[in-house]
Design an enzyme around this catalytic site. Structure first.
Site, PDB file in Angstrom:
ATOM      1  CG  ASP A 188      -2.106   0.987   1.048  1.00  0.00           C
ATOM      2  OD1 ASP A 188      -2.386   1.411  -0.095  1.00  0.00           O
ATOM      3  OD2 ASP A 188      -2.744   1.315   2.060  1.00  0.00           O
ATOM      4  N   GLY A 189       0.337   2.306  -0.550  1.00  0.00           N
ATOM      5  CA  GLY A 189       0.991   3.606  -0.524  1.00  0.00           C
ATOM      6  C   GLY A 189       0.026   4.619   0.049  1.00  0.00           C
ATOM      7  CD  GLU A 195      -1.306   2.493  -3.530  1.00  0.00           C
ATOM      8  OE1 GLU A 195      -0.903   1.335  -3.299  1.00  0.00           O
ATOM      9  OE2 GLU A 195      -2.279   2.991  -2.940  1.00  0.00           O
ATOM     10  CG  ASP A 223      -5.186  -0.157  -1.370  1.00  0.00           C
ATOM     11  OD1 ASP A 223      -4.208   0.260  -2.018  1.00  0.00           O
ATOM     12  OD2 ASP A 223      -5.455   0.262  -0.227  1.00  0.00           O
ATOM     13  CG  HIS A 242      -9.069   2.339   3.809  1.00  0.00           C
ATOM     14  ND1 HIS A 242      -8.102   2.575   4.760  1.00  0.00           N
ATOM     15  CD2 HIS A 242      -8.637   2.942   2.683  1.00  0.00           C
ATOM     16  CE1 HIS A 242      -7.133   3.309   4.225  1.00  0.00           C
ATOM     17  NE2 HIS A 242      -7.434   3.535   2.976  1.00  0.00           N
ATOM     18  CG  ASP A 274      -3.688   2.783   5.296  1.00  0.00           C
ATOM     19  OD1 ASP A 274      -3.424   3.534   4.332  1.00  0.00           O
ATOM     20  OD2 ASP A 274      -4.305   3.159   6.307  1.00  0.00           O
TER      21      ASP A 274
END
Length: 146
Positions: free
Chosen positions: A9-10, A47, A69, A124, A134
């Site tokens: 994740d970024g 990302e 994501d 999320h 995250d």
């Protein structure tokens, strides 16, 4: 080939702004967490950086299930956009320059080494590893000097 699962994740505070990335690599029952940050970046760069750093951490060619994501990353690879951009001198279908070429070039090099399947996960959404990535990304940019 070893089978490895990677979550990435970024995150960015402002876009552009301070950004961070996080990754969790899972091999058998062993989990390795990684993260990093950049003073001035974009969410998409973070990302991509998460994916690159995670793949670079592998010590030998692996078969990887990579869960992210980021539709930007997943679609660019799974729908072949990045290969078209590369073939067309890093121009998109609308003839505008592709963004983040340096990172895409590095990712393509890594995809020559590892067999990677990209899989999109909803962010999320109570996915343990996506949530951890995250958190790692946000912690990383929050720990940058003010």
């Amino acid at each position: 080939m070893k089978n490895v699962k990677i979550y990435t994740d970024g995150a960015c505070s402002g876009n552009p702004g301070k950004g961070g990335w996080g990754a969790v690599l899972i091999y058998n029952s062993v989990e390795k967490e990684m993260s990093g940050a950049d003073e001035s970046t974009t969410n998409n760069r973070m990302e991509l950086t998460a994916v690159i750093k995670a793949l670079e951490a592998l010590k030998e060619p692996c078969s990887v299930l990579l869960k992210t994501d980021s539709k930007y990353v997943c679609d660019a690879v799974n729908k072949g956009w990045v290969y078209s951009w590369q073939k067309n001198s890093w121009k998109k279908a609308d003839k505008k320059p592709a963004l983040n070429v340096d990172l895409w070039q590095r990712l393509l090099e890594l995809l020559e080494i590892h067999k990677v399947e990209f899989s999109w996960v909803k962010g999320h959404n109570n996915n343990k590893y996506n949530e951890r990535c995250d958190s790692l990304a946000v912690e990383a940019y929050k720990n940058l000097p003010v």
